[in-house]
Design a protein around this motif. Sequence first.
Motif, short mmCIF file in Angstrom:
data_model
loop_
_atom_site.label_atom_id
_atom_site.label_comp_id
_atom_site.label_asym_id
_atom_site.label_seq_id
_atom_site.Cartn_x
_atom_site.Cartn_y
_atom_site.Cartn_z
N VAL A 16 0.86 -1.19 0.00
CA VAL A 16 0.00 0.00 0.00
C VAL A 16 0.89 1.23 0.00
N GLU A 17 0.64 2.14 -0.95
CA GLU A 17 1.45 3.36 -1.04
C GLU A 17 1.19 4.24 0.16
N GLY A 18 2.26 4.77 0.75
CA GLY A 18 2.14 5.62 1.92
C GLY A 18 1.62 7.00 1.56
N PRO A 19 1.44 7.85 2.59
CA PRO A 19 0.96 9.21 2.32
C PRO A 19 1.98 10.00 1.52
N ARG A 20 1.49 10.94 0.72
CA ARG A 20 2.36 11.77 -0.11
C ARG A 20 2.08 13.24 0.22
N PHE A 21 3.10 14.07 0.10
CA PHE A 21 2.99 15.48 0.46
C PHE A 21 3.51 16.34 -0.68
N ASP A 22 2.73 17.35 -1.06
CA ASP A 22 3.06 18.24 -2.18
C ASP A 22 3.95 19.37 -1.69
N VAL A 23 5.25 19.26 -1.93
CA VAL A 23 6.21 20.27 -1.49
C VAL A 23 6.06 21.57 -2.28
N ARG A 219 16.11 18.50 -3.73
CA ARG A 219 16.20 17.37 -2.81
C ARG A 219 15.05 16.40 -3.01
N VAL A 220 13.85 16.92 -3.28
CA VAL A 220 12.70 16.05 -3.52
C VAL A 220 12.90 15.25 -4.80
N ASN A 221 13.40 15.90 -5.85
CA ASN A 221 13.64 15.19 -7.10
C ASN A 221 14.73 14.13 -6.95
N ARG A 222 15.72 14.42 -6.13
CA ARG A 222 16.81 13.47 -5.94
C ARG A 222 16.33 12.24 -5.18
N ASN A 223 15.49 12.47 -4.16
CA ASN A 223 14.99 11.35 -3.34
C ASN A 223 13.66 11.74 -2.71
N PRO A 224 12.52 11.24 -3.23
CA PRO A 224 11.20 11.60 -2.68
C PRO A 224 11.00 11.14 -1.25
N ASN A 225 11.84 10.24 -0.77
CA ASN A 225 11.71 9.73 0.60
C ASN A 225 12.80 10.27 1.53
N ASP A 226 13.48 11.30 1.11
CA ASP A 226 14.56 11.88 1.91
C ASP A 226 14.02 12.37 3.25
N PRO A 227 14.46 11.80 4.39
CA PRO A 227 13.93 12.22 5.70
C PRO A 227 14.29 13.66 6.06
N THR A 246 6.00 9.30 5.02
CA THR A 246 5.51 10.21 3.98
C THR A 246 6.55 10.37 2.87
N SER A 247 6.08 10.29 1.64
CA SER A 247 6.96 10.59 0.49
C SER A 247 6.55 11.95 -0.08
N PHE A 248 7.44 12.56 -0.84
CA PHE A 248 7.23 13.94 -1.27
C PHE A 248 7.24 14.03 -2.78
N TYR A 249 6.48 14.99 -3.30
CA TYR A 249 6.42 15.21 -4.74
C TYR A 249 6.20 16.70 -4.99
N LEU A 250 6.25 17.10 -6.27
CA LEU A 250 6.17 18.51 -6.64
C LEU A 250 4.97 18.74 -7.53
N GLY A 251 3.91 19.28 -6.98
CA GLY A 251 2.73 19.67 -7.76
C GLY A 251 2.18 18.54 -8.60
N ASP A 252 1.80 18.85 -9.85
CA ASP A 252 1.27 17.81 -10.74
C ASP A 252 2.38 17.22 -11.61
#
Length: 466
Positions: A16-23, A219-227, A246-252
């Motif tokens: 199951v994919e974990g929560p994601r956060f829009d940086v 940093r998000v592009n390099r590693n979406p799971n960077d703590p 939580t993993s991170f991403y950038l907009g759409d």
Amino acid sequence: MVKLSAKGEDMATQPVEGPRFDVAQFIDDQPIRPRHIATLVIVSVVLFLDGFDMYFLGKILPAIAEGLGGTSVDMNPVVKYQQIGMFAGALVMPPLADKIGRKPVLALCLLGFGSLSLWAAWSTSFEMLTWLRGISGIFFSAMLPVGLAFLSEATPKRKRALFMAIALVCFSGGNLGSGVMVSWFLDDLGWEGFFIVGGVVPLAAMLLLLLVPESLSFRVNRNPNDPTVAQTLQQRDPNLQLAPGTSFYLGDQEEVSKFGPLAMFGPRYRMQTILLFSLCFFSLGNIAVLANYMATYMYEFTGMPLETFAFYMVIGYIGGASGTLVMGWLMDRMNPYWLIASYFIIDAIAIFSLGHIPPEVAIAFVTAIVVWNFAQVGGQTGINNLATLSYPPEMRSSGIGWAGATGRLGGIVFPILGGIALEERLSLDVILGLTAIPALIIAALVFTLGVVNGGVIGGRAGKRAS
């Protein structure tokens, strides 16, 4: 629940994919805080130093030639190889910034061109100076694309174009600073003093980079799971709650392309890239020939002292700064393509006028210089903003850097033609009349890009850029 097979073996369920956060949304929703201003100030200082080192040589070219025992024509190889170095740097350094980070590449560039500029103060021949300026070009050509990428990724979207415009005013301010020094201190410092100042100050400015963090978008592009991303976000907003994992991403933004910066030549970005690179070829080519030879043309063809032309260019900075700020303010409020195209039409008219207005008619001549700077500097600001904002973070430095590299090709070709015009003793009105033509070509290319992208920065591709 774990399912059992007919043999009683476990069958792994799909994870199951974990929560994601829009940086990107987080950055855009933030109010302007002291850290945004600090980043703006530091990038602006870095670009000021870059602009100083890049442009002072053209203002004192005849003085350097005389100091080395030659004539202005003997400086043609220095100008040419400086542009070749800038081309090489624009190809290599921005992708490096997309790979290892914005800050380390900015520090490397400050170290590189600062040290080499300082060394150039002790040049004993045209050949030595040619090598030093050629290698220096590798470093100071990368400052603008990497600095703008760094600033754009740190700034909320509603202020992004304005902050970038302010930084570009400071880049032009480096041009102004060199003009002020030539106007007031050339006799006192000699040409060597300019290289000393252009070397010592960038080396000292490296310390400023310790005051700002690396780009979150990078940093998000390099590693979406960077703590460390979560830690940074919670430092900026103590009330922010992030679930474990939580993993991170950038907009759409879609998945980061495995092709890295080469994706800008794929179907999604290809036409935009071709047009952007083409107009940069003509724009930076025109800027290069005028930055390196305009003072010499006026000196050789009209007898205008270097100090006088430098003083006029200081006044012209008012036009450049105004054009940049107006461009930054208007780009978020109207069709950016029609705006930029109109700037370059005005640019062509002003360049043509400078070939026909006698310098003795000081008011008209200085007015033409102010208008020329307004249109040229402001128009280039618009192009830089287009190149920066039209690509997503994984190729942002590379996008503006490689567009700039194509421009540096123009920066090689156009000054060669400018040097030939000097050697052939073409009249000033003919030289500047020919130089006005590329500005009209730029206007046509920008208009075409606007049609292709439907008047929106990046068009369909721009929706991904965050």
